[in-house]
Design a protein around this motif. Structure first.
Motif, PDB file in Angstrom:
ATOM      1  N   ASP A   1      33.923  45.344  12.552  1.00 23.09           N
ATOM      2  CA  ASP A   1      34.109  45.620  13.800  1.00 23.09           C
ATOM      3  C   ASP A   1      33.465  46.895  14.432  1.00 23.09           C
ATOM      4  O   ASP A   1      33.072  46.659  15.627  1.00 23.09           O
ATOM      5  N   VAL A   2      33.075  47.937  13.802  1.00 22.01           N
ATOM      6  CA  VAL A   2      32.362  49.056  13.905  1.00 22.01           C
ATOM      7  C   VAL A   2      30.949  48.503  14.669  1.00 22.01           C
ATOM      8  O   VAL A   2      30.529  48.457  15.740  1.00 22.01           O
ATOM      9  N   ILE A   3      30.395  47.514  13.836  1.00 22.72           N
ATOM     10  CA  ILE A   3      28.942  46.872  14.209  1.00 22.72           C
ATOM     11  C   ILE A   3      28.951  46.040  15.388  1.00 22.72           C
ATOM     12  O   ILE A   3      28.132  46.202  16.452  1.00 22.72           O
ATOM     13  N   ASN A   4      30.158  45.211  15.469  1.00 25.13           N
ATOM     14  CA  ASN A   4      30.227  44.449  16.672  1.00 25.13           C
ATOM     15  C   ASN A   4      30.475  45.239  17.877  1.00 25.13           C
ATOM     16  O   ASN A   4      29.909  44.906  18.910  1.00 25.13           O
ATOM     17  N   ASN A   5      31.531  46.195  17.677  1.00 32.50           N
ATOM     18  CA  ASN A   5      31.699  46.865  18.853  1.00 32.50           C
ATOM     19  C   ASN A   5      30.643  47.991  19.366  1.00 32.50           C
ATOM     20  O   ASN A   5      30.528  48.066  20.718  1.00 32.50           O
ATOM     21  N   LEU A   6      30.262  48.546  18.598  1.00 33.02           N
ATOM     22  CA  LEU A   6      29.233  49.637  18.990  1.00 33.02           C
ATOM     23  C   LEU A   6      27.283  49.087  19.061  1.00 33.02           C
ATOM     24  O   LEU A   6      26.858  49.820  19.322  1.00 33.02           O
ATOM     25  N   VAL A   7      27.272  47.928  18.132  1.00 33.81           N
ATOM     26  CA  VAL A   7      25.959  47.565  18.225  1.00 33.81           C
ATOM     27  C   VAL A   7      25.791  46.435  19.198  1.00 33.81           C
ATOM     28  O   VAL A   7      24.634  46.725  19.927  1.00 33.81           O
ATOM     29  N   PHE A   8      26.639  45.621  19.020  1.00 35.71           N
ATOM     30  CA  PHE A   8      26.507  44.526  19.830  1.00 35.71           C
ATOM     31  C   PHE A   8      27.069  44.225  21.049  1.00 35.71           C
ATOM     32  O   PHE A   8      27.086  43.005  21.757  1.00 35.71           O
ATOM     33  N   SER A   9      27.971  45.076  21.284  1.00 35.20           N
ATOM     34  CA  SER A   9      28.694  45.034  22.748  1.00 35.20           C
ATOM     35  C   SER A   9      28.532  46.099  23.791  1.00 35.20           C
ATOM     36  O   SER A   9      28.435  47.366  22.979  1.00 35.20           O
ATOM     37  N   GLN A  10      28.251  45.779  24.625  1.00 39.13           N
ATOM     38  CA  GLN A  10      28.292  47.219  25.614  1.00 39.13           C
ATOM     39  C   GLN A  10      29.783  47.331  26.474  1.00 39.13           C
ATOM     40  O   GLN A  10      29.552  48.683  27.173  1.00 39.13           O
ATOM     41  N   GLY A  11      30.516  46.636  26.153  1.00 36.10           N
ATOM     42  CA  GLY A  11      31.766  47.102  27.044  1.00 36.10           C
ATOM     43  C   GLY A  11      32.948  47.467  25.995  1.00 36.10           C
ATOM     44  O   GLY A  11      33.927  47.000  25.869  1.00 36.10           O
ATOM     45  N   SER A  12      32.542  48.529  25.242  1.00 37.82           N
ATOM     46  CA  SER A  12      33.423  48.947  24.245  1.00 37.82           C
ATOM     47  C   SER A  12      34.022  50.079  24.336  1.00 37.82           C
ATOM     48  O   SER A  12      34.343  50.782  23.386  1.00 37.82           O
ATOM     49  N   ASP A  13      34.364  50.610  25.612  1.00 30.62           N
ATOM     50  CA  ASP A  13      34.947  51.906  25.842  1.00 30.62           C
ATOM     51  C   ASP A  13      36.401  52.170  25.255  1.00 30.62           C
ATOM     52  O   ASP A  13      36.618  53.126  24.676  1.00 30.62           O
TER      53      ASP A  13
ATOM     54  N   THR B   1      34.000  57.230   9.717  1.00 26.90           N
ATOM     55  CA  THR B   1      33.630  55.940   8.995  1.00 26.90           C
ATOM     56  C   THR B   1      32.851  55.250   9.813  1.00 26.90           C
ATOM     57  O   THR B   1      31.665  54.619   9.322  1.00 26.90           O
ATOM     58  N   ALA B   2      33.044  55.278  11.341  1.00 25.31           N
ATOM     59  CA  ALA B   2      32.217  54.587  12.175  1.00 25.31           C
ATOM     60  C   ALA B   2      30.728  54.989  12.199  1.00 25.31           C
ATOM     61  O   ALA B   2      29.879  54.351  12.048  1.00 25.31           O
TER      62      ALA B   2
ATOM     63  N   ASP C   1      17.570  43.044  -1.727  1.00 27.76           N
ATOM     64  CA  ASP C   1      18.470  43.695  -2.587  1.00 27.76           C
ATOM     65  C   ASP C   1      18.667  45.355  -2.250  1.00 27.76           C
ATOM     66  O   ASP C   1      19.603  45.887  -2.866  1.00 27.76           O
ATOM     67  N   GLN C   2      17.896  45.848  -1.265  1.00 24.88           N
ATOM     68  CA  GLN C   2      18.117  47.189  -0.941  1.00 24.88           C
ATOM     69  C   GLN C   2      18.940  47.308   0.181  1.00 24.88           C
ATOM     70  O   GLN C   2      19.268  48.415   0.540  1.00 24.88           O
ATOM     71  N   ILE C   3      19.205  46.270   0.845  1.00 25.91           N
ATOM     72  CA  ILE C   3      20.211  46.214   2.109  1.00 25.91           C
ATOM     73  C   ILE C   3      21.656  46.338   1.968  1.00 25.91           C
ATOM     74  O   ILE C   3      22.133  45.990   0.766  1.00 25.91           O
ATOM     75  N   VAL C   4      22.172  47.137   2.454  1.00 27.65           N
ATOM     76  CA  VAL C   4      23.674  47.310   2.377  1.00 27.65           C
ATOM     77  C   VAL C   4      24.451  46.169   3.021  1.00 27.65           C
ATOM     78  O   VAL C   4      25.270  45.618   2.508  1.00 27.65           O
ATOM     79  N   HIS C   5      24.031  45.966   4.468  1.00 24.94           N
ATOM     80  CA  HIS C   5      24.915  45.061   5.168  1.00 24.94           C
ATOM     81  C   HIS C   5      24.305  43.546   4.853  1.00 24.94           C
ATOM     82  O   HIS C   5      23.915  43.047   5.675  1.00 24.94           O
ATOM     83  N   LEU C   6      24.227  43.186   3.714  1.00 21.32           N
ATOM     84  CA  LEU C   6      23.812  41.883   3.290  1.00 21.32           C
ATOM     85  C   LEU C   6      24.376  40.662   3.854  1.00 21.32           C
ATOM     86  O   LEU C   6      23.829  39.457   4.242  1.00 21.32           O
ATOM     87  N   ASP C   7      25.827  40.777   4.348  1.00 18.63           N
ATOM     88  CA  ASP C   7      26.539  39.801   4.895  1.00 18.63           C
ATOM     89  C   ASP C   7      25.856  39.491   6.296  1.00 18.63           C
ATOM     90  O   ASP C   7      26.400  38.464   6.833  1.00 18.63           O
ATOM     91  N   ARG C   8      24.997  40.426   6.835  1.00 15.08           N
ATOM     92  CA  ARG C   8      24.600  40.054   8.140  1.00 15.08           C
ATOM     93  C   ARG C   8      23.177  40.415   8.056  1.00 15.08           C
ATOM     94  O   ARG C   8      22.309  40.791   9.072  1.00 15.08           O
ATOM     95  N   TYR C   9      22.562  39.766   7.101  1.00 12.84           N
ATOM     96  CA  TYR C   9      21.002  39.841   6.831  1.00 12.84           C
ATOM     97  C   TYR C   9      20.374  39.153   7.936  1.00 12.84           C
ATOM     98  O   TYR C   9      19.151  39.773   8.576  1.00 12.84           O
ATOM     99  N   ASP C  10      20.930  38.061   8.325  1.00 13.83           N
ATOM    100  CA  ASP C  10      19.899  37.206   9.435  1.00 13.83           C
ATOM    101  C   ASP C  10      19.990  38.100  10.641  1.00 13.83           C
ATOM    102  O   ASP C  10      18.818  38.323  11.364  1.00 13.83           O
ATOM    103  N   GLU C  11      21.012  38.710  11.108  1.00 13.76           N
ATOM    104  CA  GLU C  11      20.994  39.534  12.255  1.00 13.76           C
ATOM    105  C   GLU C  11      20.156  40.771  12.239  1.00 13.76           C
ATOM    106  O   GLU C  11      19.542  41.045  13.401  1.00 13.76           O
TER     107      GLU C  11
END
Ligand code: ZN
Length: 322
Positions: free
Chosen positions: A216-228, A243-244, A265-275
């Motif tokens: 949610d943090v990544i979606n709202n603060l990295v990928f969305s600009q309308g996150s006020d 946390t954020a 294997d050094q990546i933390v957010h491996l679930d979003r590797y492609d992004e």
């Protein structure tokens, strides 16, 4: 839930008990969530296990009356103290402990007290407890735990045998999360990395639904600009803000690792590797460095309880790929 017991430490206690060299006070020191109080509990069980005392075995049997009472939380000679829902261990708790330790044991061979997170003892509590540590009553074992040994009274620490708990390696924790907890590889990788190799912390995060929270943090603060609205919600709550910021920090460190040719294997957010791979090309080194500096600064401000609304809003502007 799988218990987190440090078998190496438990075995050390087992050898100390067997050889009659058990001291009266130990301080288990190591990061939060690494299994210090669970291990202390197992030591208390081991010390009083009837079959172990009879020499029939070297571990706790889980079946004798002492082990059963321990497991049900009803052993009359084992006292556990923590701060509960408050933020400190109060003098009243320590006074009660002292008076109970002065009494004869009901049935155990060794009375055990476990004090969790001694860094939250008030100054009064620490001083009252110090006397008990200096002049322990016979047949008493005190096991204290702390995640910040340097924040405790030196006089307390110096009167205990310190046993250190070290985090496991990230790969080891990842394997356990997959094998024992049935997590998929990307979730296990994220939780192992984000908890810095503390299996207990990783499991706690998993139970709290942290994978969704961090996404949610990544979606709202990295990928969305309308996150006020989202930002407002986060800023209203200090732990959530922290946390954020930590999630964003790990995200940008991932980008930096990928940009520097680091491995998967050094990546933390491996679930979003492609992004991450796609995004990495859109930031310059300087930009990522700048964002990481800002995140570290914001975390420091937050630690000092300063208002970080403006820094966070400016940070968000920087994060968006222009
Ligand atoms: Zn037993």
């Amino acid at each position: 839930m799988n218990k987190v017991i440090n078998l190496e430490v438990l075995n050390r206690f087992s050898r100390l008990i067997k050889s009659g060299r058990l001291a009266h006070a130990y301080l288990l020191a190591g990061p939060k969530g690494i299994g210090k109080s669970e291990t202390a509990f197992e030591v208390a069980k081991l010390v009083n296990c009837e079959k172990r005392i009879a020499g029939e075995r070297t571990d706790a049997c889980e079946q004798c009356s002492s082990c059963i009472k321990m497991n049900s939380g009803n052993h009359p000679d084992v006292y556990r103290i923590d701060c509960g829902d408050t933020d400190s261990i109060k003098i009243e708790q320590i006074r009660e402990l002292i008076s109970r330790l002065q009494m004869r044991a009901f049935e155990a061979s060794v009375k055990v007290c476990i004090i969790k997170d001694i860094e939250v003892m008030t100054a009064q509590s620490s001083n009252a407890f110090l006397k008990t540590l200096e002049e322990p009553s016979k047949g008493t074992l005190m096991i204290l735990t702390t995640s910040v040994p340097e924040e405790n009274l030196a006089t307390i620490v110096s009167r205990c045998h310190v046993m250190k708990f070290y985090p496991s390696s990230v790969p080891a924790v990842r394997e356990r999360l997959m094998k024992d907890d049935g997590l998929d590889a990307p979730s296990a990788q994220f939780l192992a990395q984000f908890s810095q190799g503390c299996i207990g912390k990783a499991r706690e995060l998993n139970e709290d639904g942290f994978m969704k929270q961090k996404n949610d943090v990544i979606n709202n603060l990295v990928f969305s600009q309308g996150s006020d609205v989202y930002l407002k919600k986060i800023l209203a709550d200090k732990p959530q803000t922290q946390t954020a910021l930590s999630v964003l920090l790990s995200w940008f460190r991932d980008l930096l690792i990928l940009k520097s040719g680091g491995k998967q294997d050094q990546i933390v957010h491996l679930d979003r590797y492609d992004e991450l791979l796609t995004l990495e090309k859109e930031y310059t080194f300087a930009k990522i460095d700048g964002i990481i500096d800002e995140l570290v600064r914001a975390l420091a401000l937050l630690g000092e309880n300063l208002n970080i609304k403006i820094p966070f809003i400016l940070l968000r502007e920087k994060i968006w790929v222009k």
